[in-house]
Design a protein around this motif. Structure first.
Motif, PDB file in Angstrom:
ATOM      1  N   GLU A  49       0.837  -1.118  -0.078  1.00 24.54           N
ATOM      2  CA  GLU A  49      -0.042   0.008   0.252  1.00 24.54           C
ATOM      3  C   GLU A  49       0.889   1.216   0.008  1.00 24.54           C
ATOM      4  O   GLU A  49       0.471   2.384  -0.767  1.00 24.54           O
ATOM      5  CB  GLU A  49      -0.965  -0.097   1.090  1.00 24.54           C
ATOM      6  N   ASN A  53       1.630   5.392  -2.961  1.00 27.14           N
ATOM      7  CA  ASN A  53       1.767   6.966  -2.840  1.00 27.14           C
ATOM      8  C   ASN A  53       2.661   7.273  -4.129  1.00 27.14           C
ATOM      9  O   ASN A  53       2.268   8.217  -4.858  1.00 27.14           O
ATOM     10  CB  ASN A  53       2.565   7.212  -1.660  1.00 27.14           C
ATOM     11  N   GLY A  82     -10.218  10.172  -4.647  1.00 31.79           N
ATOM     12  CA  GLY A  82      -9.226  11.009  -4.194  1.00 31.79           C
ATOM     13  C   GLY A  82      -9.128  12.296  -4.924  1.00 31.79           C
ATOM     14  O   GLY A  82      -9.573  12.264  -5.912  1.00 31.79           O
ATOM     15  N   PHE A 122      -5.938   2.588  -0.990  1.00 32.87           N
ATOM     16  CA  PHE A 122      -6.555   3.755  -0.332  1.00 32.87           C
ATOM     17  C   PHE A 122      -6.917   5.022  -1.695  1.00 32.87           C
ATOM     18  O   PHE A 122      -6.145   4.601  -2.673  1.00 32.87           O
ATOM     19  CB  PHE A 122      -5.630   4.378   0.537  1.00 32.87           C
ATOM     20  N   PRO A 125      -3.884  10.270  -2.789  1.00 31.60           N
ATOM     21  CA  PRO A 125      -3.707  11.411  -1.925  1.00 31.60           C
ATOM     22  C   PRO A 125      -3.572  12.709  -2.736  1.00 31.60           C
ATOM     23  O   PRO A 125      -3.412  12.554  -3.741  1.00 31.60           O
ATOM     24  CB  PRO A 125      -2.323  10.882  -1.318  1.00 31.60           C
ATOM     25  N   ARG A 293       5.138  16.485   7.051  1.00 29.92           N
ATOM     26  CA  ARG A 293       4.433  16.231   5.631  1.00 29.92           C
ATOM     27  C   ARG A 293       4.937  17.685   4.896  1.00 29.92           C
ATOM     28  O   ARG A 293       5.370  18.745   5.339  1.00 29.92           O
ATOM     29  CB  ARG A 293       2.937  16.086   5.686  1.00 29.92           C
ATOM     30  N   TYR A 297       3.233  16.194  -1.106  1.00 30.86           N
ATOM     31  CA  TYR A 297       2.190  15.663  -0.340  1.00 30.86           C
ATOM     32  C   TYR A 297       1.904  16.521   0.874  1.00 30.86           C
ATOM     33  O   TYR A 297       2.182  16.390   1.894  1.00 30.86           O
ATOM     34  CB  TYR A 297       2.647  14.190   0.454  1.00 30.86           C
ATOM     35  N   LYS A 299      -0.919  17.184   2.288  1.00 33.93           N
ATOM     36  CA  LYS A 299      -1.484  16.515   3.617  1.00 33.93           C
ATOM     37  C   LYS A 299      -0.951  15.241   4.134  1.00 33.93           C
ATOM     38  O   LYS A 299      -1.578  14.479   4.817  1.00 33.93           O
ATOM     39  CB  LYS A 299      -3.124  16.206   3.220  1.00 33.93           C
ATOM     40  N   SER A 302      -0.539   8.570   2.212  1.00 35.02           N
ATOM     41  CA  SER A 302      -1.576   7.768   2.622  1.00 35.02           C
ATOM     42  C   SER A 302      -1.021   6.197   3.172  1.00 35.02           C
ATOM     43  O   SER A 302       0.109   5.822   2.761  1.00 35.02           O
ATOM     44  CB  SER A 302      -2.861   7.642   1.894  1.00 35.02           C
ATOM     45  N   GLY A 303      -1.973   5.377   3.809  1.00 30.02           N
ATOM     46  CA  GLY A 303      -1.642   4.213   4.156  1.00 30.02           C
ATOM     47  C   GLY A 303      -1.133   4.053   5.562  1.00 30.02           C
ATOM     48  O   GLY A 303      -0.639   5.087   6.212  1.00 30.02           O
ATOM     49  N   GLN A 307       0.676   7.353   7.647  1.00 32.12           N
ATOM     50  CA  GLN A 307       0.095   7.730   8.467  1.00 32.12           C
ATOM     51  C   GLN A 307       0.496   7.553  10.107  1.00 32.12           C
ATOM     52  O   GLN A 307       0.429   8.379  10.938  1.00 32.12           O
ATOM     53  CB  GLN A 307      -1.513   7.418   8.430  1.00 32.12           C
TER      54      GLN A 307
END
Length: 311
Positions: A49, A53, A82, A122, A125, A293, A297, A299, A302-303, A307
């Motif tokens: 996962e 990204n 997304g 996911f 992002p 961050r 990216y 924000k 992901s994953g 996170q």
């Protein structure tokens, strides 16, 4: 009254059962093992996962550069709802570069599909692919603001230089992930991804190597210097020593310490460098810290792995 079975016939039934039953059980256990191989263990799933990204980043950058649109048009089923990337644009690429980048773009679509066929994944992002994002990276690489700010969408050469930033980070991540994977299915997938990501990086490095002495307008800086600066920055941000090299290096760093040309980056034995997810986050965030961050990216990635550092 139960039917009579002779002792001889009973012996034959026992013999047949002793021969057939193990085969049935073996076939059943093989089926279970085969089925379970399709579903990686949790650690494998997290690593696979995490790779999404960078695959999202590459897919959007290459699709927009060649076609002027991204996954929302090319493969909307892979976005997971997304948000679209910030600032990505089409480039007026020369015919060869457009051909190459378009191939890369659809290869990345395939990568996303392949990973998502094995793990839940996911949504895409939020990605910042704006000129401003790349300009900040180049300013950091040179240790000063470039005037005018570097624009990856200005022309073919700038786009190839900007592209140099991306696949190499992914391939070092795949090298690092491979030794941590438990499932043969996961290792096979990562090997396939690594092969194509390495090929993309090699093609980009070759395109730049052909122009290594060409000055990038309007900065008056040679192409090889751009690659060296970018590679030095990535090693610095990763904070795990030298794991990056430009297309021209001191002779001592070339293959067997005998050449300066460096179309393929590698260690003292010309083996690909390895990076951890933490190192990759430090680089793609542009912060040198997996907890901070930013960069591509805004924000965060992901994953579960990415996170976990933002909590």
């Amino acid at each position: 009254m139960a039917p009579y079975i002779s002792r001889d016939r009973a012996s034959i039934f026992v013999l047949l059962a002793s021969l057939v039953l193990p085969l049935i059980l073996l076939d059943y256990s093989s089926s279970v093992l085969f089925a379970s191989a399709k579903f990686p263990k949790s650690k494998d799933a997290d690593l696979l996962e995490f790779a999404l990204n960078l695959e999202y980043l590459e897919a959007e950058f290459f699709l927009f550069g060649a076609l002027g649109h991204g996954l929302d048009v090319a493969a909307p089923n892979l976005t997971g709802g997304g948000p679209p990337p910030i600032g990505a644009k089409k480039v007026e690429l020369d015919s060869l570069t457009n051909d190459v980048i378009l191939q890369f773009a659809f290869q990345e679509v395939g990568h996303l599909r392949a990973i998502k066929s094995k793990v839940r994944g996911f949504p895409r992002p939020l990605l910042d692919l704006s000129s401003k994002s790349f300009a900040k990276l180049m300013d950091n690489a040179f240790g000063k603001p470039l005037v005018p700010p570097f624009d990856p969408y200005a022309n073919s050469l700038n786009f190839i230089i900007a592209s140099y930033v991306i696949p190499y980070v992914g391939l070092t991540g795949y090298v690092g992930a491979n030794r941590l994977l438990q499932s043969a299915t996961s290792r096979e997938l990562v090997a396939g991804l690594l092969g194509v990501e390495s090929g993309q990086d090699a093609v980009l490095r070759e395109l730049l190597y052909e122009r290594k002495e060409q000055l990038v307008p309007p900065y008056g800086v040679a192409v090889e210097e751009f690659t060296n600066r970018i590679s030095i920055l990535r090693s610095k941000l990763g904070n795990r020593g030298l794991k990056d090299e430009g297309i021209v290096v001191p002779t001592g760093l070339g293959a067997e310490g005998k050449v300066r040309g460096n179309i393929l980056a590698g260690d003292v034995n010309s083996l690909a460098y390895s990076r951890t997810p933490e190192e990759i986050l430090r680089i793609v965030y542009g912060s040198g810290d997996e907890h901070v961050r930013g960069g591509f990216y805004p924000k965060g990635a992901s994953g579960h792995i990415a996170q976990s550092y933002l909590k």
